[in-house]
Design an enzyme around this catalytic site. Structure first.
Site, PDB file in Angstrom:
ATOM      1  N   GLY A   1     -30.104 -10.527  10.128  1.00 57.07           N
ATOM      2  CA  GLY A   1     -30.358  -9.143   9.750  1.00 57.07           C
ATOM      3  C   GLY A   1     -30.322  -8.150  10.888  1.00 57.07           C
TER       4      GLY A   1
ATOM      5  N   GLU B   1     -36.319 -11.787   5.474  1.00 61.35           N
ATOM      6  CA  GLU B   1     -35.792 -10.974   4.375  1.00 61.35           C
ATOM      7  C   GLU B   1     -34.274 -10.925   4.379  1.00 61.35           C
ATOM      8  OE1 GLU B   1     -35.197  -8.634   7.765  1.00 61.35           O
ATOM      9  OE2 GLU B   1     -37.041  -9.626   7.175  1.00 61.35           O
ATOM     10  N   ASP B   2     -33.646 -11.044   5.573  1.00 58.50           N
ATOM     11  CA  ASP B   2     -32.193 -10.971   5.652  1.00 58.50           C
ATOM     12  C   ASP B   2     -31.523 -12.113   4.886  1.00 58.50           C
ATOM     13  OD1 ASP B   2     -33.245 -12.804   7.407  1.00 58.50           O
ATOM     14  OD2 ASP B   2     -32.029 -12.205   9.124  1.00 58.50           O
ATOM     15  N   TYR B   3     -32.094 -13.316   4.969  1.00 60.89           N
ATOM     16  CA  TYR B   3     -31.541 -14.472   4.262  1.00 60.89           C
ATOM     17  C   TYR B   3     -31.565 -14.243   2.747  1.00 60.89           C
ATOM     18  CZ  TYR B   3     -31.415 -19.145   2.180  1.00 60.89           C
ATOM     19  OH  TYR B   3     -31.121 -20.229   1.383  1.00 60.89           O
TER      20      TYR B   3
ATOM     21  N   ALA C   1     -29.150 -11.441   1.580  1.00 64.88           N
ATOM     22  CA  ALA C   1     -27.783 -11.960   1.550  1.00 64.88           C
ATOM     23  C   ALA C   1     -27.583 -12.888   0.353  1.00 64.88           C
ATOM     24  CB  ALA C   1     -27.476 -12.691   2.853  1.00 64.88           C
TER      25      ALA C   1
END
Length: 389
Positions: free
Chosen positions: A206, A231-233, A236
């Site tokens: 992220g 949160e980025d995982y 995505a």
């Protein structure tokens, strides 16, 4: 007493697997990264972008990093600066830049909005709710960019692409800690990151992600990811689950933090390992893909099958790995690194020697410290904040 497994079949499979990911990552680094982007959309018709910039504290490079975003060559974008605490010194830095660039569409959001345990999401929420454009670019405070970075990313956002991400790398800085970071982000990290994306596995960090806002809104907006630390995982994953493709920018996400040390690097690697183990249990076998362990296993197989000397094979395999990593590093750097080959050798050896200790440390303690909080990880990627009593 430890003994190797009696069946050597696994080691040749590991060797072939490692050869493939080395080949894919090195080839992609040479052919894709640091190349001038082919213009897929006329400059004047590029989609509007809302840049969400989470900030906390000030390091020596913050103002210079932020200023590069005010100097982007892009037809239509806004900068949304987000600061959680009202007494954060980053506010003064933001106000200084707002005054210096009055013609840039930029706003400052102070206070955030508590919607979950993730402090980054809480900080970004007001800006996300006020974003005006169809594309949202979430980019960490320690990143610096070139004037055409956003143009490069927007040109990758083709009709079927829902997310464009930048490969994390590190800017040239002074000191051995900087060299260590650059070696890691130029060798081990891109090897797994690039090969996964080339294979079709959605691997994203992220640090710098350009996303379609309507897709995030369909998934519930940023608030839907506030229960996760990584949160980025999950953002995505939500985009991929809706059938959208990912694309990697030709320019790297250039980290340029002014605060760095070997201890900070080690702490960061342990935190990332904890998150991977928590979200992807298969990470437990990760150490066998590291140089020294893999070389030992493959060397044992070579001894078992061909009666080759294990130590000689181990040293030769490590040397081949060392050279391949240097080729990978040059591909990500876009040329020779700023440090000497001796510095590379020392940093490479220390980085490889740290891997087992980092992995065991991650297994030992399931809590992580991030920003100003401490969190206990739960299976599946969620977490709970540990409050001081």
């Amino acid at each position: 007493m430890f003994s190797f497994p009696k069946n050597p079949v696994f080691a040749p499979v590991l060797f072939i697997y490692l050869f493939i990911i080395f080949y894919k990552s090195c080839a992609c680094s040479r052919l894709h990264l640091n190349k001038k982007t082919t213009e897929k959309v006329p400059y004047s018709k590029l989609a509007g972008v809302s840049l969400l910039k989470p900030l906390k504290g000030v390091d020596p490079n913050l103002i210079n990093n932020l200023e590069t975003f005010f100097e982007l060559d892009y037809p239509k974008y806004e900068i949304l600066l987000c600061v959680q605490d009202h007494d954060d010194p980053a506010i003064d830095v933001c106000k200084k830049l707002l005054g210096k660039y009055p013609n840039v569409d930029a706003r400052l959001f102070i206070g955030g909005k508590k919607v979950g345990i993730n402090p980054k999401i809480n900080n970004l929420m007001p800006a996300y709710e006020g974003a005006r454009y169809e594309l949202v670019w979430i980019c960490d405070s320690g990143i610096r960019v070139k004037p055409d970075t956003l143009t490069d990313m927007a040109n990758q956002m083709t009709e079927k692409v829902g997310l464009v991400h930048g490969l994390p790398y590190v800017a040239d800085r002074q000191g051995f800690a900087a060299t260590l970071e650059q070696v890691y982000f130029g060798t081990s990290h891109p090897r797994s990151y690039i090969s996964a994306n080339v294979t079709g596995i959605k691997c994203v960090t992220g640090m710098s992600c350009l996303m379609r806002k309507d897709i995030l809104d369909q998934a519930g907006g940023l608030i839907a990811f506030a229960q996760y630390i990584a949160e980025d995982y999950f953002m995505a994953k939500a985009i991929a689950d809706r059938g959208w493709k990912f694309s990697m920018a030709t320019q790297v996400a250039m980290q340029n933090s002014g605060s760095y040390s070997i201890a900070q690097f080690q702490s960061r690697m342990i935190r990332w390992a904890k998150l991977r183990i928590n979200m992807l249990p298969a990470t437990i076998i990760e150490p066998i893909s590291e140089c020294f362990v893999a070389s030992l296993l493959i060397g044992w197989a070579a001894h078992h099958v061909f009666r080759w000397d294990i130590m000689v094979f181990f040293l030769c395999h490590c040397l081949a790995w060392f050279i391949s990593d240097y080729i990978q590093l040059r591909g990500v750097q876009g040329g020779p690194p700023s440090f000497s080959k001796l510095d590379y050798a020392v940093a490479w050896f220390i980085r490889e020697s740290m891997t087992i200790q980092i992995f065991l440390s991650a297994l030992w303690d399931p809590t992580i410290s991030w920003r100003a909080g401490r969190y206990r990880l739960r299976c599946g990627g969620t977490a709970e904040e540990i409050l001081d009593v």
